[in-house]
Motif scaffolding. Sequence first.
Motif, mmCIF file in Angstrom:
data_model
loop_
_atom_site.group_PDB
_atom_site.id
_atom_site.type_symbol
_atom_site.label_atom_id
_atom_site.label_comp_id
_atom_site.label_asym_id
_atom_site.label_seq_id
_atom_site.Cartn_x
_atom_site.Cartn_y
_atom_site.Cartn_z
ATOM 1 N N ARG A 287 39.453 61.511 40.559
ATOM 2 C CA ARG A 287 38.037 61.382 40.214
ATOM 3 C C ARG A 287 37.986 60.600 38.649
ATOM 4 O O ARG A 287 37.132 59.906 38.004
ATOM 5 C CB ARG A 287 37.560 62.590 40.113
ATOM 6 C CG ARG A 287 37.140 63.271 41.314
ATOM 7 C CD ARG A 287 36.295 64.705 41.234
ATOM 8 N NE ARG A 287 36.051 65.068 42.642
ATOM 9 C CZ ARG A 287 34.763 64.931 43.114
ATOM 10 N NH1 ARG A 287 34.136 64.096 42.632
ATOM 11 N NH2 ARG A 287 34.682 65.478 44.354
ATOM 12 N N ASP A 288 39.231 60.588 38.122
ATOM 13 C CA ASP A 288 39.209 60.317 36.539
ATOM 14 C C ASP A 288 39.827 58.919 36.472
ATOM 15 O O ASP A 288 40.701 58.560 35.240
ATOM 16 C CB ASP A 288 40.053 61.199 35.847
ATOM 17 C CG ASP A 288 41.342 61.526 36.233
ATOM 18 O OD1 ASP A 288 41.770 61.105 37.321
ATOM 19 O OD2 ASP A 288 42.237 62.320 35.504
ATOM 20 N N VAL A 289 39.766 57.983 37.385
ATOM 21 C CA VAL A 289 40.165 56.479 37.303
ATOM 22 C C VAL A 289 39.694 55.777 36.048
ATOM 23 O O VAL A 289 38.322 55.954 35.847
ATOM 24 C CB VAL A 289 40.162 55.959 38.446
ATOM 25 C CG1 VAL A 289 40.465 54.504 38.303
ATOM 26 C CG2 VAL A 289 40.781 56.200 39.700
ATOM 27 N N ASP A 290 40.399 55.359 35.123
ATOM 28 C CA ASP A 290 39.980 54.532 34.329
ATOM 29 C C ASP A 290 38.785 53.378 34.663
ATOM 30 O O ASP A 290 39.056 52.691 35.596
ATOM 31 C CB ASP A 290 41.027 53.885 33.577
ATOM 32 C CG ASP A 290 40.551 52.915 32.218
ATOM 33 O OD1 ASP A 290 39.258 52.765 32.184
ATOM 34 O OD2 ASP A 290 41.552 52.573 31.616
ATOM 35 N N PRO A 291 37.601 53.357 34.324
ATOM 36 C CA PRO A 291 36.611 52.584 34.571
ATOM 37 C C PRO A 291 37.066 51.101 34.440
ATOM 38 O O PRO A 291 36.825 50.416 35.266
ATOM 39 C CB PRO A 291 35.614 52.677 33.654
ATOM 40 C CG PRO A 291 35.716 54.387 33.186
ATOM 41 C CD PRO A 291 37.037 54.414 33.019
ATOM 42 N N ALA A 292 38.043 50.677 33.450
ATOM 43 C CA ALA A 292 38.288 49.355 33.121
ATOM 44 C C ALA A 292 39.420 49.055 34.480
ATOM 45 O O ALA A 292 39.220 47.755 34.825
ATOM 46 C CB ALA A 292 38.958 49.310 31.942
ATOM 47 N N VAL A 293 40.031 50.018 34.877
ATOM 48 C CA VAL A 293 40.891 49.675 36.092
ATOM 49 C C VAL A 293 40.087 49.618 37.300
ATOM 50 O O VAL A 293 40.579 48.710 38.102
ATOM 51 C CB VAL A 293 42.003 50.907 36.213
ATOM 52 C CG1 VAL A 293 42.927 50.713 37.452
ATOM 53 C CG2 VAL A 293 42.899 50.892 34.887
ATOM 54 N N ALA A 294 39.289 50.443 37.405
ATOM 55 C CA ALA A 294 38.372 50.462 38.638
ATOM 56 C C ALA A 294 37.723 48.961 38.882
ATOM 57 O O ALA A 294 37.514 48.359 39.842
ATOM 58 C CB ALA A 294 37.351 51.617 38.871
ATOM 59 N N ARG A 295 37.327 48.396 37.661
ATOM 60 C CA ARG A 295 36.547 47.257 37.414
ATOM 61 C C ARG A 295 37.471 46.176 37.748
ATOM 62 O O ARG A 295 37.139 45.088 38.433
ATOM 63 C CB ARG A 295 35.718 47.153 36.273
ATOM 64 C CG ARG A 295 35.310 45.761 35.931
ATOM 65 C CD ARG A 295 34.306 45.372 37.122
ATOM 66 N NE ARG A 295 33.677 43.762 36.822
ATOM 67 C CZ ARG A 295 33.138 43.277 37.970
ATOM 68 N NH1 ARG A 295 32.903 43.867 39.085
ATOM 69 N NH2 ARG A 295 32.576 42.002 37.668
ATOM 70 N N PHE A 296 38.526 46.167 37.281
ATOM 71 C CA PHE A 296 39.712 45.275 37.586
ATOM 72 C C PHE A 296 39.956 45.074 38.942
ATOM 73 O O PHE A 296 40.119 43.817 39.448
ATOM 74 C CB PHE A 296 40.979 45.910 36.668
ATOM 75 C CG PHE A 296 42.447 44.796 36.953
ATOM 76 C CD1 PHE A 296 42.256 43.748 36.925
ATOM 77 C CD2 PHE A 296 43.336 45.410 37.174
ATOM 78 C CE1 PHE A 296 43.523 42.691 37.196
ATOM 79 C CE2 PHE A 296 44.421 44.786 37.585
ATOM 80 C CZ PHE A 296 44.526 43.313 37.366
ATOM 81 N N ALA A 297 39.912 46.227 39.855
ATOM 82 C CA ALA A 297 40.386 46.087 41.069
ATOM 83 C C ALA A 297 39.144 45.495 41.832
ATOM 84 O O ALA A 297 39.287 44.817 42.828
ATOM 85 C CB ALA A 297 40.626 47.501 41.763
ATOM 86 N N GLU A 298 37.961 45.757 41.441
ATOM 87 C CA GLU A 298 36.686 45.317 42.141
ATOM 88 C C GLU A 298 36.607 43.593 41.949
ATOM 89 O O GLU A 298 36.408 43.023 42.818
ATOM 90 C CB GLU A 298 35.622 45.858 41.372
ATOM 91 C CG GLU A 298 34.079 45.489 41.846
ATOM 92 C CD GLU A 298 33.079 45.945 41.005
ATOM 93 O OE1 GLU A 298 31.843 45.712 41.197
ATOM 94 O OE2 GLU A 298 33.228 47.140 40.206
ATOM 95 N N ARG A 299 37.055 43.447 40.659
ATOM 96 C CA ARG A 299 36.919 41.827 40.267
ATOM 97 C C ARG A 299 38.149 41.252 41.001
ATOM 98 O O ARG A 299 37.774 39.946 41.471
ATOM 99 C CB ARG A 299 37.468 41.775 38.655
ATOM 100 C CG ARG A 299 36.787 40.476 38.243
ATOM 101 C CD ARG A 299 36.737 40.507 36.878
ATOM 102 N NE ARG A 299 38.107 40.610 36.204
ATOM 103 C CZ ARG A 299 38.780 41.441 35.147
ATOM 104 N NH1 ARG A 299 37.883 42.533 35.130
ATOM 105 N NH2 ARG A 299 39.608 41.691 34.952
ATOM 106 N N MET A 300 39.247 41.688 41.378
ATOM 107 C CA MET A 300 40.130 40.923 42.347
ATOM 108 C C MET A 300 39.531 40.826 43.589
ATOM 109 O O MET A 300 39.868 39.766 44.333
ATOM 110 C CB MET A 300 41.592 41.895 42.321
ATOM 111 C CG MET A 300 42.292 41.670 41.084
ATOM 112 S SD MET A 300 44.084 42.385 41.458
ATOM 113 C CE MET A 300 43.786 44.069 41.248
#
Length: 412
Positions: A287-300
Amino acid sequence: MSESSAEAVAAVASAATGVAGNWRKATGIAGAAIGVIAAGAAAGVAIERMTVGRGMRERARLALDSTGPYGSLRGTPGTAHADDGTELYYEVDDIEPDLAVTPKRRRLFGRKAPAPVTVVFSHGYCLNQDSWHFQRAALRGIVRTVHWDQRSHGRSARGVAQLEDGMPLTIDQLGRDLKAVIDAAVPEGPIVLVGHSMGGMTVMALADQYPDLIRDRVVATAFVGTSSGRLGEVNFGLPVAGVNAVRRILPGVLKALGQQAALVERGRRATADLFAGIIKRYSFASRDVDPAVARFAERMIEGTPIDVVAEFYPAFTDHDKTAALTHFRDMPVLVLAGIGDLVTPSEHSEAIADLLPDAELVLVPDAGHLVMLEHPEVVTDRLADLLTRAGAVPAGATVSGYGSTSSTAQRG
């Protein structure tokens, strides 16, 4: 991302592309069947929309895009050519001439003087070489590494055989692509192969077609969140009815979506919130994934065109490289997976480890398919140990604890 992003894209596209008569009908049917996948994510998005305005969410995404450091690492570029002429982009990070030993870094102990080894990283479906950001940062300058983009992904060109000749994409083709990259970027010397998801399948296909290369030059291998076969049986965490619907119509739906790529891409942008929720569900378990990491995955994943998603998807159902695993028996092997992986469940990694009895099996709690981004320190730690066992790390070398995790891995 993963072998789940096809379902994600289809769900999003079916919700957004109904702007023309016949196309509306087709995507409506698709959305009804595949919508099961998006249900949980959509509920979360609906709640979020009650408290956070769309404009604010968009500004947050832009802020994460501009400030996030992920995917910013670059090496010496190179190009290999596949057997059908496809240009495959790769980058090389070389060893620093003088390795400084700092007190803040964890020492990697090894008794024998290691041979100069190159570690070749292969990424997964709908990702690119930047998915290894944390591991690349931690190993940079310590051991020579090669990071490449699979055909039609990242900076590599679209597959010539698929784009011009209409040939179906196969995992065997990806294995030959990896051989072309090795020939260009690592023409000599020992190799460590590291593959995530589709990248692990690519490594198996390489072994199946070039067993002499594995025997003569590969000194260690890591399989991360991957499978040797039977992917058609994966239920993606869905109820039986949803799984059956997806298996029955998804290939045809993806083909249709791929033929309307421009329209679908507009739909993906229009439904970015729902798409992000689906990506998070099938990429991460904590639940506590860094939002910047989640957005990075989304961007890829956003960067992978829908026609490429459609082009690659059928290959996974046909994938079966169980027999090829025998070529890795006589070397150090790491098999690692997230226990919460809905795309290539950890049982598939356990099956690989069962066929390689001397392999180290590591199951990471509270981790999903993108375990190397979700819990990078665990993955980096086990890779560092693998490199030490393979004699790949220079004497006195250290590796930083780049990245962090809130969970502890379980040894299989």
